[in-house]
Design an enzyme around this catalytic site. Structure first.
Site, PDB file in Angstrom:
ATOM      1  N   ASN A   9       0.869  -1.174   0.000  1.00 47.24           N
ATOM      2  CA  ASN A   9       0.000   0.000   0.000  1.00 47.24           C
ATOM      3  C   ASN A   9       0.904   1.221   0.000  1.00 47.24           C
ATOM      4  OD1 ASN A   9      -1.830   2.011   0.349  1.00 47.24           O
ATOM      5  ND2 ASN A   9      -2.543   1.366   2.375  1.00 47.24           N
ATOM      6  N   LYS A  11       0.078   4.184  -0.359  1.00 48.81           N
ATOM      7  CA  LYS A  11      -0.610   5.361   0.195  1.00 48.81           C
ATOM      8  C   LYS A  11      -0.332   6.575  -0.702  1.00 48.81           C
ATOM      9  CE  LYS A  11      -0.397   3.206   4.710  1.00 48.81           C
ATOM     10  NZ  LYS A  11      -0.365   3.356   6.161  1.00 48.81           N
ATOM     11  N   HIS A  97      -9.671   1.177   4.558  1.00 42.17           N
ATOM     12  CA  HIS A  97      -8.423   1.381   5.296  1.00 42.17           C
ATOM     13  C   HIS A  97      -8.696   2.316   6.479  1.00 42.17           C
ATOM     14  CE1 HIS A  97      -4.367   2.532   6.341  1.00 42.17           C
ATOM     15  NE2 HIS A  97      -3.972   1.434   5.700  1.00 42.17           N
ATOM     16  N   GLU A  99      -7.165   4.731   7.586  1.00 40.20           N
ATOM     17  CA  GLU A  99      -6.956   6.158   7.281  1.00 40.20           C
ATOM     18  C   GLU A  99      -8.183   6.744   6.592  1.00 40.20           C
ATOM     19  OE1 GLU A  99      -3.259   5.480   5.278  1.00 40.20           O
ATOM     20  OE2 GLU A  99      -2.389   4.897   7.201  1.00 40.20           O
ATOM     21  N   GLU A 169      -5.569  -4.729  10.392  1.00 39.49           N
ATOM     22  CA  GLU A 169      -4.516  -3.752  10.657  1.00 39.49           C
ATOM     23  C   GLU A 169      -4.817  -3.013  11.952  1.00 39.49           C
ATOM     24  OE1 GLU A 169      -2.486  -2.573   6.656  1.00 39.49           O
ATOM     25  OE2 GLU A 169      -4.185  -1.245   7.007  1.00 39.49           O
ATOM     26  N   GLY A 175       2.420   2.406  10.838  1.00 39.35           N
ATOM     27  CA  GLY A 175       3.387   3.503  10.713  1.00 39.35           C
ATOM     28  C   GLY A 175       4.060   3.886  12.013  1.00 39.35           C
ATOM     29  N   SER A 215       3.340  -2.080  10.365  1.00 43.19           N
ATOM     30  CA  SER A 215       4.795  -2.146  10.568  1.00 43.19           C
ATOM     31  C   SER A 215       5.401  -3.501  10.192  1.00 43.19           C
ATOM     32  CB  SER A 215       5.162  -1.754  12.004  1.00 43.19           C
ATOM     33  OG  SER A 215       4.754  -0.415  12.259  1.00 43.19           O
TER      34      SER A 215
HETATM   35  P1  13P Z   1       2.859   0.488   7.733  1.00 41.62           P
HETATM   36  O1  13P Z   1       3.375  -0.811   7.135  1.00 41.62           O
HETATM   37  O2  13P Z   1       3.617   1.685   7.257  1.00 41.62           O
HETATM   38  O3  13P Z   1       2.740   0.382   9.218  1.00 41.62           O
HETATM   39  O4  13P Z   1       1.367   0.683   7.166  1.00 41.62           O
HETATM   40  C1  13P Z   1       0.484  -0.371   7.269  1.00 41.62           C
HETATM   41  C2  13P Z   1      -0.696  -0.031   6.456  1.00 41.62           C
HETATM   42  O5  13P Z   1      -1.472   0.839   6.806  1.00 41.62           O
HETATM   43  C3  13P Z   1      -0.881  -0.758   5.199  1.00 41.62           C
HETATM   44  O6  13P Z   1      -2.135  -0.522   4.664  1.00 41.62           O
END
Ligand code: 13P
Length: 253
Positions: A9, A11, A97, A99, A169, A175, A215
């Site tokens: 992803n 993003k 997601h 976010e 997740e 992150g 992560s």
């Molecule tokens: P990270 O791997 O940067 O923690 O992000 C995970 C994520 O949100 C994947 O969709």
């Protein structure tokens, strides 16, 4: 046997030149995916044509979208629909997601509509769920995630639910560099599978791929993916580094 999946992803990251460099670096490495393994790249929509061109001919490599609108077409300025994505060959779409849930107020009901739209387009929803830190600290993560699944997915038929990929997740691990332990991941993945088993039966639940996200890195992927109910990962930061994501692909069972 259910699919084992390494999904990137990206993003809202990378310029065109950076995206091209990353794809070139990924292509420079040999990936030996078995017929049961997939590498999926959820790139910013603007880079879908580039990624499609670059990764064409790589078997078991797929381009995904990070989002779509539930309607097929119409006056929804700035949005992209599931049939539009399918028309350019994108058959995997990340839905819900954390976010998008948090920053764009996407509700369980809205995500149910999006899931329906993706399935109606003949595509695969990669449906995200996961709890915030306060819920984990209260120890109520199982019921929190269960409600997300019930509210957005339990209206689906048996045939439809087998086409959905789940990405668990935990928001506190996204992150932050703070990964769930492999035991924590296994525990909640097994719980998620039991939620589907209670609704659709064990045989159907056993067909659903459940990815872990939060992560994931080259250094922890093997241990996390080795858990029996973890079928790969949805990877943010580490998917922007070719050597990291290659190692994560190679960590699939
Ligand atoms: P990270 O791997 O940067 O923690 O992000 C995970 C994520 O949100 C994947 O969709």
């Amino acid at each position: 046997m259910r699919k084992q999946i390494a999904a990137a992803n990206w993003k809202m990251n990378l310029t065109l030149t950076e995206a091209e460099t990353l794809l070139n670096q990924l292509l420079a490495t040999e990936h030996n995916l078995t017929s049961n393994q997939e590498a999926i790249f959820a790139v910013p929509a603007i880079y879908i044509p580039l990624a499609t061109l670059k990764l064409s001919g790589k078997s078991n490599f797929f381009i995904a979208a990070q989002n779509c609108h539930p309607k097929s077409n119409g006056a929804y300025t700035g949005e992209i629909s599931a049939p539009m994505l399918a028309s350019v060959g994108v058959k995997h779409i990340v839905i819900g997601h954390s976010e998008r849930r948090e920053y764009f107020n996407e509700s369980d009901a809205f995500l149910a509509e999006k899931t329906d739209a993706v399935l109606a387009a003949g595509s695969t929803p990669i449906f995200c769920c996961g709890e915030p830190l306060v819920i984990r600290e209260a120890g109520t993560q199982n019921t929190f995630v269960e409600a997300q699944l019930i509210n957005s997915l339990f209206h689906l038929s048996v045939d439809q639910i087998t086409k959905v990929v789940i990405a668990y997740e935990p928001i506190w691990a996204i992150g932050t560099g703070k990964t769930a332990t492999s035991e924590q991941a296994q525990e909640i993945h097994a719980y998620i599978r039991s939620v589907f088993a209670s609704k659709y039966g064990q045989a159907i639940a056993d067909q659903i791929s459940i990815l872990y996200g939060g992560s994931v890195k080259a250094s922890n992927a093997i241990e996390i993916f080795s858990q029996p109910d973890v079928d790969g990962g949805l990877v943010g930061g580490a998917s922007l580094v070719a050597s990291e994501f290659t190692a994560i692909i190679n960590a699939l069972k």
